[in-house]
Design an enzyme around this catalytic site. Structure first.
Site, PDB file in Angstrom:
ATOM      1  N   HIS A 131     -10.381  -0.384   9.355  1.00 30.94           N
ATOM      2  CA  HIS A 131      -9.120  -0.962   9.540  1.00 30.94           C
ATOM      3  C   HIS A 131      -8.493  -1.061   8.329  1.00 30.94           C
ATOM      4  O   HIS A 131      -7.309  -0.783   8.265  1.00 30.94           O
ATOM      5  CB  HIS A 131      -9.168  -2.320  10.422  1.00 30.94           C
ATOM      6  CG  HIS A 131      -7.802  -2.860  10.561  1.00 30.94           C
ATOM      7  ND1 HIS A 131      -6.966  -2.715  11.763  1.00 30.94           N
ATOM      8  CD2 HIS A 131      -7.077  -3.746   9.808  1.00 30.94           C
ATOM      9  CE1 HIS A 131      -5.730  -3.499  11.509  1.00 30.94           C
ATOM     10  NE2 HIS A 131      -5.830  -4.057  10.490  1.00 30.94           N
ATOM     11  N   GLU A 132      -8.871  -1.651   7.312  1.00 33.83           N
ATOM     12  CA  GLU A 132      -8.305  -1.976   6.124  1.00 33.83           C
ATOM     13  C   GLU A 132      -8.170  -0.607   5.456  1.00 33.83           C
ATOM     14  O   GLU A 132      -7.014  -0.461   4.642  1.00 33.83           O
ATOM     15  CB  GLU A 132      -8.921  -3.092   4.987  1.00 33.83           C
ATOM     16  CG  GLU A 132      -9.264  -4.326   5.903  1.00 33.83           C
ATOM     17  CD  GLU A 132      -7.890  -5.077   6.361  1.00 33.83           C
ATOM     18  OE1 GLU A 132      -6.911  -4.694   5.692  1.00 33.83           O
ATOM     19  OE2 GLU A 132      -7.998  -5.739   7.217  1.00 33.83           O
ATOM     20  N   HIS A 135      -5.067   1.040   6.417  1.00 33.60           N
ATOM     21  CA  HIS A 135      -3.739   0.396   6.049  1.00 33.60           C
ATOM     22  C   HIS A 135      -3.286   1.203   4.678  1.00 33.60           C
ATOM     23  O   HIS A 135      -2.327   1.510   4.338  1.00 33.60           O
ATOM     24  CB  HIS A 135      -3.765  -1.222   5.763  1.00 33.60           C
ATOM     25  CG  HIS A 135      -3.571  -2.128   7.019  1.00 33.60           C
ATOM     26  ND1 HIS A 135      -2.269  -1.877   7.643  1.00 33.60           N
ATOM     27  CD2 HIS A 135      -4.343  -2.929   7.354  1.00 33.60           C
ATOM     28  CE1 HIS A 135      -2.266  -2.768   8.622  1.00 33.60           C
ATOM     29  NE2 HIS A 135      -3.381  -3.406   8.516  1.00 33.60           N
ATOM     30  N   GLU A 203       0.232  -3.145  12.641  1.00 27.86           N
ATOM     31  CA  GLU A 203      -1.335  -3.388  12.803  1.00 27.86           C
ATOM     32  C   GLU A 203      -1.816  -2.347  14.073  1.00 27.86           C
ATOM     33  O   GLU A 203      -3.188  -2.083  13.714  1.00 27.86           O
ATOM     34  CB  GLU A 203      -1.548  -4.826  13.633  1.00 27.86           C
ATOM     35  CG  GLU A 203      -1.554  -5.933  12.297  1.00 27.86           C
ATOM     36  CD  GLU A 203      -2.214  -5.666  11.259  1.00 27.86           C
ATOM     37  OE1 GLU A 203      -3.389  -5.490  11.292  1.00 27.86           O
ATOM     38  OE2 GLU A 203      -2.145  -5.796   9.953  1.00 27.86           O
TER      39      GLU A 203
END
Length: 314
Positions: A131-132, A135, A203
């Site tokens: 997930h990071e 980003h 998100e």
């Protein structure tokens, strides 16, 4: 309207708040000073905000020798995402959480707390780090770190005006001391709303891309549920002292009391989990909740029930 266009508008709105605060505190002259302050803050944030945030949380950089399992995991996930290897940091904090920062993929960093590495299984940690990395791939990290810096600077400007610009005989102030008080209250609130809108718009996309990077949406879904439960019970004092950075974390690190719960910078964890579970079944993200797979213990590798792509260890 694309997510990037909406984000650009929101960042423009945050800069516009600087001008409004400057005008309320000092008329046209104050507005020009605020504009210069906003430009200077943006330039500073572009080059230094990542280092500032990492230092704020006492993050320590690790490599393959200091944290071999965690570092190798991030390395393999970065390769799957087609990204340069980011710098890897660990934060000594019992609350499980993580964030990414950096102005571009070539100058990026990911940070995880010791609570995340100790409380979650290996698969769940992989879901979080994917997930990071999403980003970073989406270039959200620059937006999020600049937003944190601007929000903090805006609050500082409002407080500065309250303590040093609030004299009732200041002719440059169009609303006098009443206006100064309103600015001190409403400016941080406005910045919080902009942060909330920016974070929520990014998100969901990072969840989706992160699930694609790891190849297992349920790893991230399980992790989000575990982090949400722990974050309610385990305080993160560094985040409480720096609430303008809360939107950078994968789950809101604040305890959600008072205004924090009304203006959360993160979308609903339940909705995020539902969308990720839907990716496993191929059903639309809204509607009935699909059955949830059993949670795994650290080190176990699922063999069925999800996408056929292998995880970051195979």
């Amino acid at each position: 309207m694309s997510g990037y266009f909406r984000t650009a508008i929101l960042l423009a709105g945050l800069t516009g708040l600087f001008l409004a605060v400057g005008f309320m505190l000092g008329g046209r002259g104050g507005m020009m000073i605020a504009l210069l302050f906003a430009v200077a803050t943006n330039l500073f944030a572009y080059w230094n905000s990542d280092k500032m945030v990492l230092r704020m949380y006492g993050a320590r950089q690790v490599d393959a020798a200091r944290a071999p399992q965690f570092y190798t995991m991030v390395q393999r996930l970065a390769q799957r995402a087609g990204l340069p290897m980011p710098k890897v940091y660990i934060i000594d904090n019992p609350q499980p959480n993580a964030f990414a920062t950096g102005r571009n993929p070539e100058n990026a960093a990911v940070a995880a707390t010791t609570g995340l590495l100790s409380r979650l299984s290996q698969e769940e940690v992989a879901g979080v780090m994917a997930h990071e990395l999403a980003h970073i791939k989406n270039r959200d990290t620059l937006i999020m770190t600049i937003t944190a810096t601007l929000a903090g600077a805006l609050s500082m400007l409002a407080n500065f005006g309250l303590f040093f610009g609030g004299s009732s005989d200041n002719r440059n102030n169009p609303l006098g001391f009443i206006g100064v008080i309103l600015v001190a209250i409403l400016a941080p609130l406005g910045a919080m709303l902009v942060q909330m809108a920016i974070s929520r718009s990014r998100e969901y996309e990072a969840d989706k891309m992160g699930a694609e990077i790891s190849g297992r949406p349920d790893w991230l879904a399980d992790a989000l549920e575990g982090i949400q439960d722990s974050a309610r019970r385990v305080p993160n004092q560094a985040a409480e002292n720096n609430p303008a950075t809360a939107h950078m974390f994968i789950i809101n690190p604040l305890h959600g009391r008072g205004v924090d719960s009304l203006f959360s910078t993160h979308p609903s964890t339940a909705e995020r989990v539902r969308r990720l579970r839907a990716m496993m079944t191929g059903s639309p993200p809204r509607g009935h909740q699909p059955p949830q797979p059993p949670r795994r213990t650290a080190g176990s590798v699922p063999t069925s029930g999800g996408p056929s792509r292998r995880g970051p260890w195979g």
